[in-house]
Motif scaffolding. Structure first.
Motif, mmCIF file in Angstrom:
data_model
loop_
_atom_site.group_PDB
_atom_site.id
_atom_site.type_symbol
_atom_site.label_atom_id
_atom_site.label_comp_id
_atom_site.label_asym_id
_atom_site.label_seq_id
_atom_site.Cartn_x
_atom_site.Cartn_y
_atom_site.Cartn_z
ATOM 1 N N VAL A 127 -24.820 -11.612 53.146
ATOM 2 C CA VAL A 127 -25.998 -12.442 53.007
ATOM 3 C C VAL A 127 -27.175 -11.833 53.739
ATOM 4 O O VAL A 127 -28.229 -12.406 53.794
ATOM 5 C CB VAL A 127 -25.721 -13.860 53.543
ATOM 6 C CG1 VAL A 127 -24.638 -14.507 52.744
ATOM 7 C CG2 VAL A 127 -25.353 -13.826 55.002
ATOM 8 N N GLN B 86 -27.991 -21.332 50.008
ATOM 9 C CA GLN B 86 -28.368 -20.061 50.630
ATOM 10 C C GLN B 86 -28.487 -19.021 49.529
ATOM 11 O O GLN B 86 -27.482 -18.517 49.009
ATOM 12 C CB GLN B 86 -27.331 -19.635 51.669
ATOM 13 C CG GLN B 86 -27.745 -18.397 52.443
ATOM 14 C CD GLN B 86 -26.768 -18.062 53.555
ATOM 15 O OE1 GLN B 86 -25.583 -18.374 53.502
ATOM 16 N NE2 GLN B 86 -27.273 -17.419 54.602
ATOM 17 N N PRO C 74 -29.381 -15.389 47.779
ATOM 18 C CA PRO C 74 -28.977 -14.046 48.227
ATOM 19 C C PRO C 74 -29.938 -13.450 49.249
ATOM 20 O O PRO C 74 -31.144 -13.372 49.005
ATOM 21 C CB PRO C 74 -28.950 -13.247 46.925
ATOM 22 C CG PRO C 74 -28.655 -14.261 45.869
ATOM 23 C CD PRO C 74 -29.383 -15.511 46.306
ATOM 24 N N GLY C 75 -29.414 -13.049 50.379
ATOM 25 C CA GLY C 75 -30.203 -12.399 51.417
ATOM 26 C C GLY C 75 -31.166 -13.306 52.145
ATOM 27 O O GLY C 75 -32.051 -12.815 52.854
ATOM 28 N N GLN C 76 -31.000 -14.608 52.009
ATOM 29 C CA GLN C 76 -31.955 -15.521 52.617
ATOM 30 C C GLN C 76 -31.266 -16.515 53.551
ATOM 31 O O GLN C 76 -30.053 -16.497 53.736
ATOM 32 C CB GLN C 76 -32.731 -16.263 51.524
ATOM 33 C CG GLN C 76 -33.565 -15.329 50.648
ATOM 34 C CD GLN C 76 -34.542 -16.073 49.776
ATOM 35 O OE1 GLN C 76 -34.979 -17.166 50.093
ATOM 36 N NE2 GLN C 76 -34.901 -15.456 48.662
ATOM 37 N N SER C 77 -32.085 -17.362 54.122
ATOM 38 C CA SER C 77 -31.588 -18.357 55.065
ATOM 39 C C SER C 77 -31.104 -19.600 54.321
ATOM 40 O O SER C 77 -31.088 -19.636 53.089
ATOM 41 C CB SER C 77 -32.703 -18.708 56.044
ATOM 42 O OG SER C 77 -32.218 -19.537 57.059
ATOM 43 N N LEU C 78 -30.708 -20.594 55.074
ATOM 44 C CA LEU C 78 -30.183 -21.823 54.494
ATOM 45 C C LEU C 78 -31.296 -22.840 54.296
ATOM 46 O O LEU C 78 -32.161 -23.008 55.164
ATOM 47 C CB LEU C 78 -29.121 -22.448 55.412
ATOM 48 C CG LEU C 78 -27.746 -21.777 55.445
ATOM 49 C CD1 LEU C 78 -27.768 -20.515 56.280
ATOM 50 C CD2 LEU C 78 -26.717 -22.758 55.978
ATOM 51 N N LEU D 86 -31.812 -26.972 53.237
ATOM 52 C CA LEU D 86 -31.147 -28.249 53.047
ATOM 53 C C LEU D 86 -31.480 -28.808 51.671
ATOM 54 O O LEU D 86 -32.652 -28.918 51.303
ATOM 55 C CB LEU D 86 -31.575 -29.231 54.136
ATOM 56 C CG LEU D 86 -30.968 -30.628 54.082
ATOM 57 C CD1 LEU D 86 -29.455 -30.567 54.303
ATOM 58 C CD2 LEU D 86 -31.623 -31.538 55.125
ATOM 59 N N ILE E 104 -25.164 -19.275 47.411
ATOM 60 C CA ILE E 104 -24.042 -19.836 48.141
ATOM 61 C C ILE E 104 -24.392 -21.291 48.435
ATOM 62 O O ILE E 104 -25.496 -21.578 48.917
ATOM 63 C CB ILE E 104 -23.787 -19.085 49.457
ATOM 64 C CG1 ILE E 104 -23.499 -17.611 49.173
ATOM 65 C CG2 ILE E 104 -22.636 -19.729 50.231
ATOM 66 C CD1 ILE E 104 -23.458 -16.748 50.426
ATOM 67 N N PHE F 125 -28.583 -16.836 62.916
ATOM 68 C CA PHE F 125 -29.665 -17.738 62.565
ATOM 69 C C PHE F 125 -29.955 -18.670 63.732
ATOM 70 O O PHE F 125 -29.033 -19.209 64.347
ATOM 71 C CB PHE F 125 -29.292 -18.613 61.367
ATOM 72 C CG PHE F 125 -29.142 -17.880 60.072
ATOM 73 C CD1 PHE F 125 -27.889 -17.504 59.617
ATOM 74 C CD2 PHE F 125 -30.246 -17.586 59.294
ATOM 75 C CE1 PHE F 125 -27.731 -16.836 58.413
ATOM 76 C CE2 PHE F 125 -30.107 -16.915 58.086
ATOM 77 C CZ PHE F 125 -28.843 -16.541 57.642
ATOM 78 N N TYR G 150 -26.297 -27.575 51.620
ATOM 79 C CA TYR G 150 -27.311 -26.539 51.763
ATOM 80 C C TYR G 150 -27.158 -25.510 50.647
ATOM 81 O O TYR G 150 -26.072 -25.311 50.099
ATOM 82 C CB TYR G 150 -27.153 -25.797 53.103
ATOM 83 C CG TYR G 150 -27.520 -26.587 54.327
ATOM 84 C CD1 TYR G 150 -26.633 -27.513 54.877
ATOM 85 C CD2 TYR G 150 -28.757 -26.405 54.953
ATOM 86 C CE1 TYR G 150 -26.968 -28.233 56.003
ATOM 87 C CE2 TYR G 150 -29.093 -27.115 56.095
ATOM 88 C CZ TYR G 150 -28.192 -28.028 56.609
ATOM 89 O OH TYR G 150 -28.524 -28.740 57.734
#
Lengths: 112, 114
Positions: free
Chosen positions: A4, B37, B39-43, B45, B90, A89, B35
């Motif tokens: 990720v 997510q 690809p390649g990023q943060s989560l 909500l 995800i 994070f 949540y």
């Protein structure tokens, strides 16, 4: 396996060195902060937290520092090990609620 | 912390179809969260799911696209409806910890939409 962290900032450290991962937050009303570790193919794992009435909190090999003046959070990992390789994070909660807002994340790579 | 499982762990789906993701926790919890997510990023909500009430959705997410069920205190489902390749992400569920502001996450469901 799938990562990720393909587009995330990367920090590379030598095994045994200390790591410092930084996070800037924008909401001065945030009162609770959490650091999560996400290994490839897994969900985020809770590492350590800190409330806004504290400047520093220590855990096992990890320390979180909070500077509210400049809205900056850091995670220090002592004696970094290969198992520490992951995406880290920071997350914040504002106003005593339960909604987590996540930062962009940092990929930590530990070189042998 | 609670033990959280998700099913399926991954799936590859055709556009226009729907997928329901299950989240099971080994203890009773009041609040569960979903949540996304990318690809390649943060989560980000999607919504908060409390047992016995309608889920609360965040800005940019709607019930028609992401219907959520919360039939009891240990289980929740998220459905991704009428999928498009942009839904490839995800999807993670989380639960509140013993302290209500701490959250623990499941392993995630990796969805690819062709």
């Amino acid at each position: 396996g799938e990562s990720v962290g393909l587009h995330l900032p990367t920090l590379s450290v030598q095994e045994g060195d200390n790591s410092i991962i930084n996070c800037a937050y924008s909401n001065s009303a945030s009162d609770y902060f959490i650091w999560y570790k996400q290994e490839s193919g897994k969900g985020p794992q809770f590492i350590i937290d800190i409330r806004s009435n504290m400047d520093k909190r220590q855990g096992q090999r990890v320390t979180v520092l909070l500077n509210k003046t400049v809205k900056h959070l850091s995670l220090q990992i002592a004696a970094t090990q290969p198992g520490d390789s992951a995406v880290y994070f920071c997350a914040e909660i504002t106003g005593g609620g339960n909604k987590l807002t996540f930062g962009t994340g940092t990929q930590l790579k530990v070189e042998l | 912390s609670a033990v959280i499982s998700q099913k399926p762990s991954r799936d590859i789906c055709q556009r226009g179809t729907s997928l329901t993701i299950q989240c099971q926790v080994d203890s009773q919890v009041t609040m569960m969260f979903w949540y996304r997510q990318q690809p390649g990023q943060s989560l980000t909500l999607i919504a908060t799911a409390n047992q016995g009430s309608e889920a609360t959705y965040e800005s940019g997410f709607v019930i028609d696209k992401f219907p959520i069920s919360r039939p009891n205190l240990t289980f929740s489902t998220l459905t991704v409806s009428n999928m498009s390749p942009e839904d490839s992400s995800i999807y993670l569920c989380s639960v509140e910890g013993l302290r209500a502001d701490t959250q623990y996450f499941g392993p995630g469901t990796r969805l690819t939409v062709l």
